[in-house]
Design an enzyme around this catalytic site. Structure first.
Site, PDB file in Angstrom:
ATOM      1  CD  GLU A 274      -3.243  15.664  17.473  1.00 15.53           C
ATOM      2  OE1 GLU A 274      -3.248  14.907  16.488  1.00 15.53           O
ATOM      3  OE2 GLU A 274      -3.531  15.285  18.627  1.00 15.53           O
TER       4      GLU A 274
ATOM      5  CE  LYS B 153      -8.392  11.968  20.928  1.00 18.35           C
ATOM      6  NZ  LYS B 153      -8.161  11.407  19.615  1.00 18.35           N
TER       7      LYS B 153
ATOM      8  CG  HIS C 218      -8.011  16.673  21.539  1.00 17.27           C
ATOM      9  ND1 HIS C 218      -7.279  15.805  20.738  1.00 17.27           N
ATOM     10  CD2 HIS C 218      -7.264  16.854  22.659  1.00 17.27           C
ATOM     11  CE1 HIS C 218      -6.145  15.506  21.343  1.00 17.27           C
ATOM     12  NE2 HIS C 218      -6.105  16.135  22.498  1.00 17.27           N
TER      13      HIS C 218
END
Length: 303
Positions: A179, A172, A175
């Site tokens: 982003e 995450k 991730h």
């Protein structure tokens, strides 16, 4: 499955609602009275104390945390006084993976199992489902599969057990670093479109074109295009971009692993720069430029 949800902010409450729609029994706790009232209005049983919540949960208990990383340790301090061997805690927030590993070791010392679940989906997760990256021992994660398959966009996609404890939050973290880079690229591209005044470009129109068939289409583009439709000049929006920590952790990891990540790193630095209303560095640059070249300095202390 029965679940205790701690943290009934918008995302935690939405996750609880999606689980309930999927047939799971969810009860929650939040220290905020307003959050409890809103959750209750959506059919979630919200308790005013940890004791009240945990007393109604059957053993072995599953407790899901949807709280900021800064308060996880404090919450674990309270839970360790109340949980029993065989209970499971799932951290669904954005914790640094090294902290997650240390917390898992701490809870294991009292026979309490720990799972990390990197969660993406934001406020749209209730209707669209959540992307879930799960870390932990297989024997601990497997009984929780019904929860993950309900929260995900579909039972067979959008979630995975990605590795041992810490792996979920690590995935995450990366991730979110990606982003940052994607958002920065969109922002810079639209800034170029906006600056080309001779074409009088309709930015929302262009964004709408890109949303269909283009190789740069994405959910982030969808969000940006909708924002431009409703507020084409972004009137009233301050050029101030916060960060919640994951980008910093990603850059730190890149340095530790000797991996070059210039896009991700610069996107983080741009967020930091957005908060500098009166940049010391830029003022010193102006003085140095004046010193060697005699270039004019724009002053704020004269009419």
């Amino acid at each position: 499955m029965e679940l205790a949800m701690i943290g009934l902010g918008r995302m935690g409450a939405n996750m609880a609602r999606r689980l309930q729609l999927g047939g799971h029994r969810v009860q929650g706790f939040d220290p905020g009275e307003a959050a409890r009232a809103e959750a209750t209005g959506h059919g979630i049983t919200a308790h005013a104390s940890l004791d009240a919540l945990l007393q109604v949960m059957p053993a072995p208990r599953v407790v899901w945390l949807m709280i900021p990383s800064a308060v996880v340790d404090g919450m674990l301090d309270q839970l360790l006084l109340r949980l029993a061997p065989g209970d499971t805690v799932v951290d669904g927030g954005n914790s640094w993976y090294r902290d997650t590993q240390a917390r898992g070791e701490r809870l294991a010392g009292q026979g309490i199992r720990y799972v990390d679940c990197g969660t993406s989906g934001g406020i749209w997760g209730l209707s669209e489902g959540y992307s879930l990256m799960v870390g932990g021992d297989e024997a601990v994660v497997t009984p929780l599969h019904p929860l993950f398959s309900t929260l995900a966009p579909a039972p067979d996609r959008g979630w995975a057990h990605v590795g041992p404890l810490g792996a979920g939050h690590y995935c995450k973290m990366i991730h979110n670093g990606i982003e940052y880079g994607m958002m920065q690229a969109y922002a810079e591209g639209f800034a170029l479109l906006e600056r080309k005044q001779e074409f009088n470009l309709d930015l929302a129109q262009i964004g709408e074109v890109w949303r269909h068939g283009s190789v740069v289409r994405s959910w982030l583009l969808d969000i940006g295009t909708e924002a431009l439709k409703h507020n084409p000049t972004l009137q009233g929006i301050a050029p101030y971009v916060p960060d919640s920590g994951e980008g910093r952790w990603t850059v730190r990891e890149a340095i530790d692993l000797d991996v070059s990540t210039p896009v991700l790193t610069l996107s983080l630095l741009e967020r930091l720069r957005s908060r500098e209303a009166n940049s010391f560095a830029d003022r010193l640059l102006a003085e140095m430029r004046n010193g060697f070249g005699g270039h004019a300095v724009h002053r704020t202390d004269v009419p």
